[in-house]
Design a protein around this motif. Structure first.
Motif, mmCIF file in Angstrom:
data_model
loop_
_atom_site.group_PDB
_atom_site.id
_atom_site.type_symbol
_atom_site.label_atom_id
_atom_site.label_comp_id
_atom_site.label_asym_id
_atom_site.label_seq_id
_atom_site.Cartn_x
_atom_site.Cartn_y
_atom_site.Cartn_z
ATOM 1 N N VAL B 242 0.855 -1.182 0.000
ATOM 2 C CA VAL B 242 0.000 0.000 0.000
ATOM 3 C C VAL B 242 0.890 1.231 0.000
ATOM 4 C CG1 VAL B 242 -1.690 1.319 1.319
ATOM 5 C CG2 VAL B 242 -1.866 -1.176 1.186
ATOM 6 N N ASP B 243 0.650 2.119 -0.967
ATOM 7 C CA ASP B 243 1.440 3.340 -1.020
ATOM 8 C C ASP B 243 0.738 4.455 -0.255
ATOM 9 O OD1 ASP B 243 3.777 4.741 -2.271
ATOM 10 O OD2 ASP B 243 2.141 5.988 -3.031
ATOM 11 N N SER B 254 -9.911 5.146 -2.104
ATOM 12 C CA SER B 254 -8.969 4.687 -3.115
ATOM 13 C C SER B 254 -7.682 4.241 -2.445
ATOM 14 C CB SER B 254 -8.653 5.800 -4.119
ATOM 15 O OG SER B 254 -9.689 5.904 -5.067
ATOM 16 N N VAL B 255 -7.133 3.146 -2.944
ATOM 17 C CA VAL B 255 -5.852 2.665 -2.447
ATOM 18 C C VAL B 255 -4.869 2.680 -3.602
ATOM 19 C CG1 VAL B 255 -4.630 0.769 -1.324
ATOM 20 C CG2 VAL B 255 -7.049 1.159 -0.819
ATOM 21 N N TYR B 256 -3.750 3.357 -3.417
ATOM 22 C CA TYR B 256 -2.684 3.359 -4.415
ATOM 23 C C TYR B 256 -1.646 2.345 -3.988
ATOM 24 C CZ TYR B 256 -4.676 7.673 -6.264
ATOM 25 O OH TYR B 256 -5.513 8.603 -6.818
ATOM 26 N N LEU B 257 -1.209 1.528 -4.952
ATOM 27 C CA LEU B 257 -0.257 0.478 -4.613
ATOM 28 C C LEU B 257 0.993 0.626 -5.455
ATOM 29 C CD1 LEU B 257 -3.318 -1.266 -4.996
ATOM 30 C CD2 LEU B 257 -2.010 -2.224 -3.107
ATOM 31 N N SER B 258 2.113 0.373 -4.801
ATOM 32 C CA SER B 258 3.359 0.358 -5.556
ATOM 33 C C SER B 258 3.980 -1.021 -5.417
ATOM 34 C CB SER B 258 4.312 1.436 -5.035
ATOM 35 O OG SER B 258 4.453 1.298 -3.639
ATOM 36 N N GLY B 259 4.959 -1.266 -6.253
ATOM 37 C CA GLY B 259 5.589 -2.580 -6.240
ATOM 38 C C GLY B 259 6.747 -2.584 -7.195
ATOM 39 N N GLN B 260 7.277 -3.778 -7.429
ATOM 40 C CA GLN B 260 8.441 -3.872 -8.307
ATOM 41 C C GLN B 260 8.030 -4.357 -9.683
ATOM 42 O OE1 GLN B 260 11.127 -6.456 -6.286
ATOM 43 N NE2 GLN B 260 11.240 -5.147 -4.468
ATOM 44 N N HIS B 296 -0.363 2.150 -15.420
ATOM 45 C CA HIS B 296 0.669 2.790 -16.220
ATOM 46 C C HIS B 296 2.042 2.195 -15.985
ATOM 47 C CE1 HIS B 296 -1.568 5.916 -18.181
ATOM 48 N NE2 HIS B 296 -2.227 6.124 -17.063
ATOM 49 N N GLY B 297 2.104 1.198 -15.131
ATOM 50 C CA GLY B 297 3.382 0.557 -14.932
ATOM 51 C C GLY B 297 4.138 1.050 -13.714
ATOM 52 N N GLU B 298 3.632 2.121 -13.062
ATOM 53 C CA GLU B 298 4.322 2.594 -11.867
ATOM 54 C C GLU B 298 3.496 2.348 -10.622
ATOM 55 O OE1 GLU B 298 4.983 6.612 -13.091
ATOM 56 O OE2 GLU B 298 5.951 5.701 -14.850
ATOM 57 N N GLN B 299 2.171 2.549 -10.767
ATOM 58 C CA GLN B 299 1.293 2.363 -9.622
ATOM 59 C C GLN B 299 0.005 1.691 -10.079
ATOM 60 O OE1 GLN B 299 0.546 6.034 -7.473
ATOM 61 N NE2 GLN B 299 1.861 5.239 -5.869
ATOM 62 N N LEU B 300 -0.657 1.093 -9.131
ATOM 63 C CA LEU B 300 -2.010 0.587 -9.393
ATOM 64 C C LEU B 300 -2.946 1.327 -8.457
ATOM 65 C CD1 LEU B 300 -1.354 -3.272 -9.400
ATOM 66 C CD2 LEU B 300 -1.547 -1.781 -11.393
ATOM 67 N N ARG B 301 -4.198 1.481 -8.888
ATOM 68 C CA ARG B 301 -5.159 2.080 -7.973
ATOM 69 C C ARG B 301 -6.432 1.254 -7.991
ATOM 70 N NH1 ARG B 301 -8.019 7.836 -8.921
ATOM 71 N NH2 ARG B 301 -9.247 6.545 -10.343
ATOM 72 N N ILE B 302 -6.980 1.011 -6.828
ATOM 73 C CA ILE B 302 -8.323 0.431 -6.734
ATOM 74 C C ILE B 302 -9.165 1.378 -5.905
ATOM 75 C CG2 ILE B 302 -7.621 -1.982 -6.935
ATOM 76 C CD1 ILE B 302 -7.803 -2.135 -3.867
ATOM 77 N N THR B 303 -10.465 1.326 -6.106
ATOM 78 C CA THR B 303 -11.357 2.136 -5.289
ATOM 79 C C THR B 303 -12.435 1.223 -4.731
ATOM 80 O OG1 THR B 303 -10.910 4.029 -6.693
ATOM 81 C CG2 THR B 303 -12.831 4.171 -5.253
ATOM 82 N N VAL B 304 -12.600 1.296 -3.424
ATOM 83 C CA VAL B 304 -13.424 0.331 -2.715
ATOM 84 C C VAL B 304 -14.581 1.041 -2.048
ATOM 85 C CG1 VAL B 304 -13.423 -1.382 -0.876
ATOM 86 C CG2 VAL B 304 -11.404 -1.109 -2.333
ATOM 87 N N LYS B 305 -15.767 0.452 -2.195
ATOM 88 C CA LYS B 305 -16.926 0.997 -1.494
ATOM 89 C C LYS B 305 -17.135 0.178 -0.233
ATOM 90 C CE LYS B 305 -21.670 2.313 -2.095
ATOM 91 N NZ LYS B 305 -22.866 2.278 -2.895
ATOM 92 N N ASP B 306 -17.392 0.867 0.867
ATOM 93 C CA ASP B 306 -17.590 0.167 2.136
ATOM 94 C C ASP B 306 -18.946 -0.532 2.136
ATOM 95 O OD1 ASP B 306 -17.775 -0.769 4.641
ATOM 96 O OD2 ASP B 306 -17.465 1.149 5.670
#
Lengths: 158, 469
Positions: B242-243, B254-260, B296-306
């Motif tokens: 989680v970024d 929204s959750v932004y995720l980073s990784g390798q 885009h290859g640098e980050q992913l984003r998901i958006t979650v509804k509670d």
């Protein structure tokens, strides 16, 4: 202990117990004293050997006028053991008995009640192991042929 | 004209990390393989005199029917395992929502075939042996090779089916249901010995035994490779964390995720992953969330509804939390779109994959329409981004607000007086010539599909993703 641990333990325990049961590993059924199926050729005067002395190796016993009885080796099949004994007089098979064959459950009993007499009759007709297997009783037929061959070998018939 | 087109194309932030298009023969291969496997088991049965026995009547006919249903039941069981094994070819050919529907259908069908198999075999054998059915069944369970295991397998499958009936499923926690569902693998495995050792269609034929072992081997292998091996490898390779966590509106996060090496992750806009956030209790449950931004290859984003089902944990995630994913899955992608009008229709949180598609599809200004259905104005999310797309990419955004209509319709209550397809043509006049992307809850998606088809959209240009299954 958490519920999931309990579930997993119970599942493993049930599996272990089930796999220790005989039918779960396809080990051969215990040999039950089987009914003796007998066939006598028309010309023969053989006495009914009633040879329930089921040794696993082939054996021969003379019974006087009727000829000599040769017991084939025990053939283990998936459904149980099969053993064939032949009585030979003057180089001819005069009688065939099947002291051991699978009878463990109703299906075996039903199938073999039909198959064994057929095999016996075919043997007497052919005077050799060159006989057809009985359809629907492939397993018993294969075991029968194996044991019959060893009896024929013991009697020095081809 | 060419110049304009080129200029527009270069100006748009089109990103195609991996323009993997699904070959058109994929569905043919999948369908043919399934049909062949059913054909083979029927042929096995016919080859062993099944037809003659069936026509012959009596106990043999009953047993023959029992063998056929048994063969079909176990073949369907293995097909179900394969349907859910996340085999890439199958996933891309059919999409997970369809696979899940077929899995459910095959599940119940194979269950009833199994019941018929047990009843007919018992009656057939009992009639042949002149015993009563109960005694025969008892005898079979305890003395036939592999039958005790098969009985246990049957009980496992009964449990799985019972807990999957909708009424029961609603009462169970997802985690409990899922764990119980894993017993289906046990049930399938325990059924194998009795088929090989006592199945009349197997004991006589090496070819049929080979076929059966192969089918079992392939199923087990597919599960190991694609459900366990591949996700494990992807997680090890990309190490998502989680970024940052950003609130988007009431109940939306929204959750932004980073990784390798994220550029090498073969994810496309419109796809989803199964997500597990390693942040204490509740981590074991995977939740399906679509990417809400173009990858885009640098980050992913998901958006979650509670929705209160574990999705509430998302708002409390801390940066640095490790994340496990399975995927990407889903067919709601731009792989078959190469330009021209496009209509995207979203309901509620279903807007998320369409938002990521808006960033990837190579449409020109004025060609794209987003129809966004929500209950109230407050529930409209991503207004800033939608405005950006309207201004910079020429996307027409139409919102439809209001409570649900009192008939099954994709329109809000105050517009439900109009016909569904007529309204669709009015809002998006070019719809018949467009690629149409639909995402929302099942009860809403069905009328949208119907309206689009009625408005003249060909089925192969109508792309849908159900939100719950």
């Amino acid at each position: 202990m958490r519920r999931i641990t309990l579930w997993m333990l119970s599942t493993v325990a049930a599996l272990v117990l089930m796999f220790s049961y005989r039918t779960s590993t396809n080990s051969p059924a215990p040999v039950a004293a089987a009914a003796v199926a007998t066939g006598t050729s028309s010309g023969g005067t053989s006495s009914d050997g009633s040879s329930s002395s089921g040794t696993s190796s082939g054996g021969a016993s003379s019974d006087g006028a009727g000829g000599t009885t040769y017991t084939g080796s025990t053939a283990s099949t998936r459904w149980g053991d099969v053993q064939v004994a032949i009585t030979v007089a003057d180089g001819k098979i005069t009688a065939v008995t099947v002291p051991v064959y699978p009878t463990e459950n109703h299906r075996d009993q039903e199938i073999n009640a039909r198959a064994v007499p057929t095999l016996v009759q075919e043997t007497l007709d052919a005077q050799s192991a060159k006989i057809d297997t009985v359809s629907g009783a492939t397993v018993t037929s294969d075991g029968y042929l194996e044991s019959l061959q060893s009896a024929l070998d013991a009697a020095h018939l081809s | 004209m060419t110049a304009t087109a080129t200029a527009t194309a270069t100006a748009t932030p089109v990103h195609r990390a991996d323009p993997r298009t699904t070959p058109r023969w994929y569905p043919d291969v999948g369908g043919t393989a399934a049909a062949l496997s059913l054909l083979i088991v029927v042929a096995l049965w016919v080859g062993n005199g099944g037809v003659q026995q069936l026509i012959g009547g009596g106990a043999e006919a009953v047993s023959a029917a029992g063998r056929l249903t048994g063969l079909l039941a176990s073949d369907l069981l293995l097909l179900q395992v394969l349907l859910m094994a996340r085999i890439p070819l199958v996933e891309r050919a059919f999409g997970q929502d369809r696979l899940a529907r077929w899995h459910r259908w095959a599940g119940f069908t194979s269950f009833w075939l199994m019941v018929v198999h047990i009843v007919t075999i018992t009656l057939g054998y009992a009639a042949a042996a002149n015993t009563n059915a109960v005694a025969e069944l008892w005898d079979m369970i305890w003395t036939y090779p592999g039958m005790l295991l098969a009985t246990a397998g049957t009980l496992a499958l009964v449990m799985v089916v019972a807990t999957s009936i909708r009424a029961a499923r609603r009462k169970l926690r997802y985690e409990s249901w899922h764990l119980l569902h894993l017993y289906a693998y046990l049930g399938v495995g325990l059924a194998l010995p009795h088929q090989l050792w006592t199945g009349a269609d197997f004991v006589a034929s090496a070819a049929s035994r080979t076929y059966w072992w192969t089918l079992y081997g392939v199923s087990a292998g597919a599960v190991l490779v694609y459900r366990i091996g591949l996700p494990a490898w992807r997680n090890w390779r990309h190490r998502l964390v989680v970024d940052r966590v950003v609130p988007e509106g009431p109940g939306l996060t929204s959750v932004y995720l980073s990784g390798q090496r994220l550029a090498e992750l073969p994810a496309r806009a419109g796809q989803f992953f199964q997500w597990r956030f390693l942040a204490g209790p509740g981590w074991s449950r995977a939740n399906p969330y679509s990417l809400s931004a173009t990858p885009h290859g640098e980050q992913l984003r998901i958006t979650v509804k509670d929705l209160g089902d574990g999705s509430s944990r998302v708002a409390g995630l801390r940066p640095g939390t490790k994340v496990l994913v399975e995927g990407p899955y889903g067919k709601l992608t731009g792989e078959s779109y190469s330009g021209g009008p496009v209509v995207l229709i979203a309901c509620g949180i279903g807007v998320t994959p369409l938002l990521s598609l808006l960033g990837e599809l190579p449409y020109r200004a004025g060609e794209a329409t987003l129809i966004y259905r929500a209950r109230t104005e407050a529930e409209l999310a991503f207004r800033g981004e939608l405005e950006w797309f309207a201004r910079h990419r020429g996307v027409r955004v139409v919102t439809l607000l209001g409570p649900r209509a009192d008939r099954p319709s994709w329109l809000p209550a105050d517009l439900a007086g109009r016909a569904d397809s007529e309204m669709l043509r009015e809002v998006a006049p070019e719809v018949a010539a467009a690629h149409v992307y639909v995402c929302g809850p099942e009860a809403w998606t069905a009328p949208v599909r119907a309206a689009a088809l009625a408005a003249g959209v060909p089925a192969d240009r109508l792309h849908t993703e159900l939100f719950a299954w």
